[in-house]
Each structure stands twice: as structure tokens, then as C-alpha cells.
Design an enzyme around this catalytic site. Structure first.
Site, PDB file in Angstrom:
ATOM      1  N   GLY A  40      -2.699  11.908   5.477  1.00 29.96           N
ATOM      2  CA  GLY A  40      -1.655  10.988   5.027  1.00 29.96           C
ATOM      3  C   GLY A  40      -0.279  11.288   5.564  1.00 29.96           C
ATOM      4  N   ASN A  62      -5.840   9.124   7.249  1.00 28.70           N
ATOM      5  CA  ASN A  62      -7.156   8.508   7.132  1.00 28.70           C
ATOM      6  C   ASN A  62      -7.006   7.022   6.809  1.00 28.70           C
ATOM      7  OD1 ASN A  62      -9.904   8.202   6.958  1.00 28.70           O
ATOM      8  ND2 ASN A  62     -10.023   8.866   4.828  1.00 28.70           N
ATOM      9  N   ASP A 108       0.869   2.503   3.768  1.00 24.75           N
ATOM     10  CA  ASP A 108      -0.009   3.584   3.293  1.00 24.75           C
ATOM     11  C   ASP A 108       0.810   4.861   3.080  1.00 24.75           C
ATOM     12  OD1 ASP A 108      -2.185   4.965   2.432  1.00 24.75           O
ATOM     13  OD2 ASP A 108      -3.246   5.003   4.350  1.00 24.75           O
ATOM     14  N   HIS A 165      -5.349  -0.827   5.451  1.00 29.94           N
ATOM     15  CA  HIS A 165      -5.104   0.004   6.644  1.00 29.94           C
ATOM     16  C   HIS A 165      -6.168  -0.111   7.748  1.00 29.94           C
ATOM     17  CE1 HIS A 165      -7.787   2.634   4.438  1.00 29.94           C
ATOM     18  NE2 HIS A 165      -6.866   3.036   3.600  1.00 29.94           N
ATOM     19  N   HIS A 198       1.665   5.133  -2.136  1.00 32.57           N
ATOM     20  CA  HIS A 198       1.264   6.159  -3.109  1.00 32.57           C
ATOM     21  C   HIS A 198       2.531   6.744  -3.720  1.00 32.57           C
ATOM     22  CE1 HIS A 198      -2.915   6.181  -1.557  1.00 32.57           C
ATOM     23  NE2 HIS A 198      -2.289   5.756  -0.477  1.00 32.57           N
ATOM     24  N   LEU A 199       2.671   6.579  -5.031  1.00 31.07           N
ATOM     25  CA  LEU A 199       3.886   7.086  -5.690  1.00 31.07           C
ATOM     26  C   LEU A 199       3.653   8.432  -6.370  1.00 31.07           C
ATOM     27  CD1 LEU A 199       5.433   3.796  -7.135  1.00 31.07           C
ATOM     28  CD2 LEU A 199       6.093   5.059  -5.082  1.00 31.07           C
ATOM     29  N   HIS A 237       0.837  -1.210   0.000  1.00 27.82           N
ATOM     30  CA  HIS A 237       0.000   0.000   0.000  1.00 27.82           C
ATOM     31  C   HIS A 237       0.869   1.257   0.000  1.00 27.82           C
ATOM     32  CE1 HIS A 237      -4.145   1.643   1.231  1.00 27.82           C
ATOM     33  NE2 HIS A 237      -3.437   2.615   0.691  1.00 27.82           N
TER      34      HIS A 237
END
Lengths: 425, 312
Positions: free
Chosen positions: A326, A280, A307, A234, A64-65, A62
């Protein structure tokens, strides 16, 4: 080209646990033997790994790129290098880029950028619905051919139960897992931290536990209905863990992950209005934190993911209720997870299961330490103590709640396809 | 004792002694507003910025009058006239304000914690004039001042607060302040308006309006925000008034010399009946009067007035 890793404690859960030498040849594992059984050739690079732990490459399911679309926060290259620095040999990147990864072209772009980065591998997740708008199914089959390993409308719950049912049925046909962002947005009510006494005292709108668990319960029911592989992202609440525990007992094919912050921090740890603690789902109560640890111990929680959510300071240095959700996690996950081992909650073998084996299984790959497999390997230095300093992060972003925390353990080296993609200084 | 706080951000961060000092100072300030010439030179040469990012009539006016009566120079910026409408961040706006060297920034903002975040970035004093649903310290202090003026004390009194506690920064600040000063605070509202863990602030949650009001020394009514009616907090104003409105019958359950308070603006006939609002036990206009004196005290204490008083 050969690499001989000598004298590491090798842990491949259920298969290997002991001091071994590992020979890597042409990017693949060649031999794993008792110490000093492998005779190196003249051009073999020998790595003295005494005191280190060698494990199958860690995988973060998990992440985010941010590329394409938000390269100022993270690029595929910076994210994958940060992953390698954190000991991850592969990550699954979420589709909430701009444009959304809801088609094969974007998937191919991500994979190509990942290849160029020469760092951790990338396994893209495609969107469930077109534009993640929750209205019509995206071309999941096409994206699978292009290389996605899972689907999710990450960050945006699939509010339509009917769409979720159809997505599960379709993904079952495609044999691809659905990663569920379990959140009832209506119940979350634009809240910005956990609903509880701390939110009340700070005057911040709270997000109740039920905003997560009602959707977990719905999608457990849907997993039972459809037989699809459903993975909950998550997990943060005691109620969710209870529901998943019961579902597993009934044999429903569900898995789940939690993130290090949910077993490390609670809402009471949030310094007033410090947006580096805003994520979140939000940091929950101590009861929830304990339930997360219990879920990790008894196997209800299958894996630990980060995450990793990079944000520029511009999105964080604002009023708390207006700040982006985040935090980043790739470069702190391993030491925080090792705290679980240090405190006796889980064994080292269980940690490897949760950070390497279960994620590999979810992604449909085999990262066993066996001859012929691509040499994806993490060497862990379990005794290295340091203070988390965001200024040393390789990620382009700095939004972490762990700055200044004293931790122990880190990745000493990370190998992908037999190439050393990271080495600690 | 000397007042050493740079900022007034909430009641939580004020000690019992500091609250007493503020209230005592305000009593002295009140007399100035009674004079034919309502002005003293105490803060001459000081600059106070009114930075209001949320609509406000009485609080802003009250702070402005307080500053002017102490001879401070005041300037106002509101949301529509600030650079925030051009996309500037709150922190940048605050830093720009500070660069013009004000002595105090009075701040109202719709986000909880905004005044706290600004205070961390600027060297001048910050007074929180209301931030989201977090705190409204000057209102709570003027409420305490008004109660103490009428009752002679705060300790041991029973104060009942009724209404939308969830969305009320006034209620939070009053609960913390009054309990710190030794009063007992009971609150009442439908559960839709009671935030989780509010009792941790030191109050008691009553199930019915009647049990909450019984034997009260002070009954404080909170404004029902009509704009929230679509937000599922209660079905209709009619039903709310029937269950939680303050009328003479309910007020009869309180002590004989009960005080009725309201931070305003009131919805007559909803949370409070006109017969109660306009009765002899109503402190509502006294609260407004005391608000100016209390805010004069805050300016005096944070803008160096107390230091001058010691050396002059």
C-alpha cells in the site's frame, strides 16, 4: 455569510464549461452566473479565482482512514484533512479497520469523527461479511441506515462464489453498490510484486495478472446473474480492462476505478527493494499501463481513486517480501491525474467526470454545481509546479513512490458545505 | 586494477573485469589451503560477522574457514540466537552489529534483497551469502572458478542448468555471471519451475532435457526441494527423475569431456544418479574446495587486502 468566487473556469461536465462567478450562501450554491453579474453584499467574501478551475467537489471512492484501530498510521481527522489538501471534498473509507466496520456502531463512529474533523466528508463503506471473514453476510441494511454508501471486504476477496452471489442479491435489494477487491489469493501465492522479468531478476515472488482478471471475470458473470451494481476497485491489468469493456457493451451494470500509480508507473520503475513501491495489486507492465490509459480514454474506466493506504515506516522499512502493501495517494492524485490531461489522453472535462461526477454517482449523491446543492467545490490551480515532498504531507504517513517527482497542478482551495476546508499556501 | 567494491551483493553489479580479478585472486588463495599450516596473516585484526538468518552448513563453514585462513576474527549469529526472534527488525539488528565495528558482515537471509537493504544502512562491507531467490554471488563465482580451472576458459562454453530455476538464487547468479564471461547458458525444467522473463538474463530456455544437454561443456544440476513437492511444481519424484534426472544416458549427449556440477546438497536418484555424481566428470567436491579459496579472495578484496598488498 456569503462567498463569491470570481472569474474561475467552471467545469461541470455536460452542464457548465466557461468563465463564471459562483455565489455560495449558507453553505449552498446560490448562483452561478456570467462574470460580474452577481453583485456582492457588503459582508460577502470575494475570492479572485482567475486562472483557477472550479469543479464539483472531487470524491475519492477508495481510501483507508485506519481509525478505529490503527490511529498511528492515520486518523479520520488526519485522513480527511489530507483529502481536503488533495482537493477532495469527500472520500469513501474502506471497512478494514480494527474492529472491522461490519456494524452500525462502527459506521456511526466513523461518521461522527468525520463530522468533527471539519475537512472532507466521509462516506463509509461497510463490510460485506462479518469481520470481512468471507463466511456470513454482515448487517448491511442496518449499516445503510447508519450511513454506509457501499459495501466491500476490501483487501480480502470474497472467495466464496456463493457468498458473493448472495451479497449481490442482498445489495441489489438495498440499492447499494458492491466494491470488489478482485484477487484470487491462491493464484497471487503470497507474491510481492508483478510477475514478470523484473520480479524474476530481483528474486521476488510474482503476482500474475490473472490473479486479478479471473475474479473480475467471475464477478462480471455474477453481476449479469444478479443485476446488482458491481464496482471493480483499483484495476491494474489489460485483461481486466478488456473484460469490463466487453461487459459494458453487453449492458451489464459494472463500473470500475483505477489509481494514479497504475497509469503513471510500471514494475520497471521500482528501485531495487524500495518498499514505497509495494502495493496490491502491484505495479504492472508497460502493456498494462497503456491499457489503463486506453481504458480511461474510451470510458471503460469510470473513475480515478487513490487506494490511499497509509502505513507507518515500521511496516515499510523491512525486507520487501515482509513489507506492508500500500501507498498513500490523497495528496498526489490530482497532479498525477492532471498529467493525463497535459499529455492529451483525456480532457479536463473527462478528468472532472472521473474524479468528481462518476464517484458521486457511485456513492448515490448529487454534486452538480446547481443552486440549492451543498457547496462542495474544488478550485484547481492547473499551472502550479512543484516537487512532491512527503515531509509536507498532511497525512500521518509518508509511504509514497512519488517523492521527488516534478508535477504540475494542485488544489488551490477546497470547500465543503460552503466552508473553506483547505487553502494552499 | 584495484578492486573498489564495498560490497558483494550480486553478480549483476560486478563487471567482467571485476569477476576476472576475483577469480584470479581465488586461484592464488587456493594454494594456502594446500599447506600444512593453512593460515596467513593477511586479515589479522579484521573482524568478520557471520549473520546467517537461514539454515546453512556448507556455505557458512566455507566462509568461516576462509576468514580463519586469512587470520580474521569471526563471530557467528544465527536466527535462533539473534534479536530478530525478539522482534527486532533486520535493519536495527544490522545497525547494532555495525556499532560493534566489524569489517565485513556475511549475510544469508530468506528475503530477496535483504543484503542489499542492509548494505545501504551500514558502512562496513556486506557479502551476500544468499538472499531469498535473488542472488548467491559467491556460489556463482566458485562455479565459474571451477569451470575455468577445468576448461581453462569460460568464453564460448555451453553450460546447461537443469532444475528448479524459479526458486534458485544460484541459477540466477550463474546465468548472469556465465553469460557476462562469454559462456552460453541453456536452462531446462518443467514450466512450473521456469520464472517469467528468465531469458532476459541472457539464457536460452530448452523444452527437453535432451536438447538442453546436447553438446554441453558443463551440466549443472539444481537441487529439487522435496519440501516443495506439495506445491504443485511436479507430480512425483519418480516422474521428475524420469524426465529431468541426469543419468549416464543423457550425459552421453553432452561433449566427451563434460563437467557435471551441483551446488549441493544433492538428492541422489532424483535430479542426479549416483553413477554420474560419483563419476570422473563430477566437479561437485572441487566446487566445495574452490568455495573456500573463492571466499578468501572476496574477504581479501573487500576487507582491504588489495590495498595492503599495494603498499606492503
Amino acid at each position: 455569510m456569503q462567498i463569491l468566487i470570481k472569474g474561475a473556469q467552471v467545469i461541470d461536465p455536460g452542464r457548465i464549461d466557461g468563465v463564471k462567478d459562483i455565489l455560495i450562501k449558507d453553505g449552498k450554491f446560490a448562483q452561478i452566473e456570467e462574470p460580474d453579474q452577481i453583485k456582492p453584499e457588503s459582508d460577502t467574501q470575494v475570492i479572485d479565482a482567475e486562472g483557477l478551475i472550479a469543479v464539483p467537489g472531487l470524491i475519492d471512492v477508495h481510501v483507508h482512514l485506519r481509525e478505529p484501530g490503527h490511529e498511528y498510521k492515520e486518523t479520520i481527522e488526519s485522513g480527511l484533512k489530507a483529502a481536503a489538501a488533495g482537493g477532495f471534498t469527500a472520500v469513501c473509507c474502506m471497512p478494514n479497520t480494527k474492529p472491522v466496520n461490519d456494524n452500525a456502531q462502527v459506521t456511526s463512529f466513523i461518521i461522527e469523527q468525520g463530522r468533527k474533523a471539519c475537512a472532507a466528508r466521509v462516506y463509509p463503506a461497510g463490510a460485506i461479511s462479518v469481520g470481512s471473514s468471507g463466511t456470513a453476510l454482515a448487517e448491511i441494511g442496518d449499516m445503510k441506515q447508519a450511513g454506509i454508501k457501499a459495501v466491500t471486504d476490501d483487501g480480502l476477496p470474497v472467495s466464496s462464489s456463493q457468498l458473493m452471489r448472495r451479497a449481490m442479491e442482498y445489495c441489489k435489494t438495498m440499492d447499494i453498490p458492491i466494491l470488489v477487491h478482485a484477487e484470487d489469493k491462491d493464484l497471487a501465492n503470497n507474491g510481492s510484486m508483478n510477475e514478470g522479468p523484473k520480479a524474476t531478476a530481483l528474486g521476488l515472488r510474482g503476482i500474475p495478472n490473472a490473479s486479478e482478471s479471473v475474479m473480475v471475470c467471475r464477478d462480471i458473470a455474477m453481476a449479469e446473474l444478479t443485476g446488482a451494481r458491481v464496482h471493480f476497485c483499483h484495476m491494474s491489468t489489460a485483461q481486466s480492462i478488456d473484460a469490463i469493456r466487453q461487459a459494458k457493451r453487453k449492458g451489464i451494470p459494472v463500473t470500475c476505478e483505477t489509481a494514479p500509480h497504475y497509469f503513471t508507473l510500471t514494475d520497471e520503475d521500482i528501485p531495487p527493494y524500495d518498499t514505497n513501491f509495494k502495493m496490491n495489486p502491484p505495479l504492472r507492465s508497460e502493456i498494462d499501463r497503456q491499457a489503463i490509459i486506453e481504458g480511461l480514454k474510451d470510458g471503460t474506466i469510470d473513475m480515478i481513486a487513490t487506494d490511499h493506504a497509509p502505513h507507518n515506516i515500521d511496516e515499510k522499512d523491512v525486507e520487501f517480501d515482509r513489507a506492508a502493501f500500500g501507498i498513500i495517494g490523497l495528496e498526489t492524485a490530482l497532479p498525477l491525474a492532471l498529467e493525463l490531461v497535459g499529455r492529451g489522453h483525456i480532457t479536463m472535462e473527462e478528468l472532472v467526470e472521473k474524479m468528481a461526477k462518476a464517484p458521486a454517482e457511485l456513492m448515490g449523491i448529487n454534486n452538480d454545481l446547481v443552486s440549492g446543492n451543498p457547496a462542495d467545490l474544488t478550485l484547481i490551480d492547473p499551472d502550479y509546479e512543484f516537487i512532491v515532498d512527503p515531509d509536507t504531507f498532511i497525512s500521518k504517513s509518508r509511504n509514497t513512490p512519488f517523492a521527488g517527482r516534478q508535477v504540475k497542478g494542485r488544489a488551490a482551495m477546497t470547500f465543503g458545505n460552503g466552508i473553506r476546508v483547505y487553502e494552499a499556501k | 586494477m584495484r578492486f573498489t567494491k564495498k560490497d558483494i551483493l550480486d553478480i549483476q553489479s560486478l563487471s567482467k573485469d571485476e569477476i576476472s580479478m576475483i577469480l584470479d585472486t581465488a586461484v592464488g588463495m587456493k594454494e594456502i589451503s594446500e599447506r600444512p599450516v593453512k593460515k596467513v596473516p593477511t586479515l589479522r585484526g579484521k573482524t568478520i560477522v557471520m549473520f546467517f538468518q537461514e539454515p546453512s552448513t556448507r556455505t557458512k563453514l566455507s566462509f568461516e574457514l576462509a576468514a580463519k585462513r586469512l587470520s580474521a576474527d569471526t563471530v557467528s549469529i544465527s536466527k535462533s540466537t539473534s534479536s530478530i526472534v525478539k522482534g527486532e527488525t533486520l535493519i536495527d539488528t544490522a545497525k547494532n552489529l555495525e556499532a560493534m565495528r566489524p569489517d565485513v558482515i556475511v549475510m544469508r537471509h530468506s528475503s530477496s534483497g535483504a543484503a542489499y537493504q542492509v548494505s545501504k544502512r551500514v558502512g562496513c562491507s556486506v557479502i551476500n551469502a544468499g538472499d531469498g531467490t535473488h542472488a548467491h554471488p559467491s556460489q556463482a563465482l566458485l562455479d565459474m572458478m571451477s569451470i575455468r580451472e577445468a576448461k581453462g576458459k569460460l568464453e564460448g562454453l555451453k553450460v546447461s542448468i537443469i532444475g528448479d530455476i524459479s526458486h534458485s538464487r544460484v541459477a540466477r547468479s550463474d546465468i548472469i555471471g556465465l553469460t557476462r564471461m562469454g559462456a552460453r547458458v541453456s536452462i531446462c525444467a518443467p514450466d512450473t519451475m521456469i520464472p517469467v522473463g528468465i531469458e532476459n538474463l541472457g539464457c536460452r530456455v530448452e523444452k527437453t532435457m535432451e536438447s538442453c544437454v546436447t553438446d554441453a561443456d558443463v551440466v549443472m544440476m539444481l537441487r529439487i526441494q522435496k519440501e516443495r513437492m506439495g506445491n504443485l511444481l511436479f507430480p512425483t519424484e519418480r516422474e521428475y527423475a524420469g524426465l529431468y534426472g541426469l543419468n549416464n544416458r543423457r550425459l552421453g549427449l553432452a561433449k566427451d569431456n563434460v563437467l557435471v556440477m551441483h551446488p549441493g546438497p544433492m538428492n541422489r536418484g532424483v535430479e542426479i544418479s549416483s553413477e554420474v555424481a560419483d563419476s570422473g566428470c563430477s566437479m561437485i567436491l572441487d566446487q566445495v574446495t574452490n568455495g573456500v579459496a573463492l571466499r578468501m579472495a572476496l574477504f581479501y578484496l573487500v576487507a582491504g587486502g588489495s590495498r595492503h598488498a599495494d603498499t606492503d
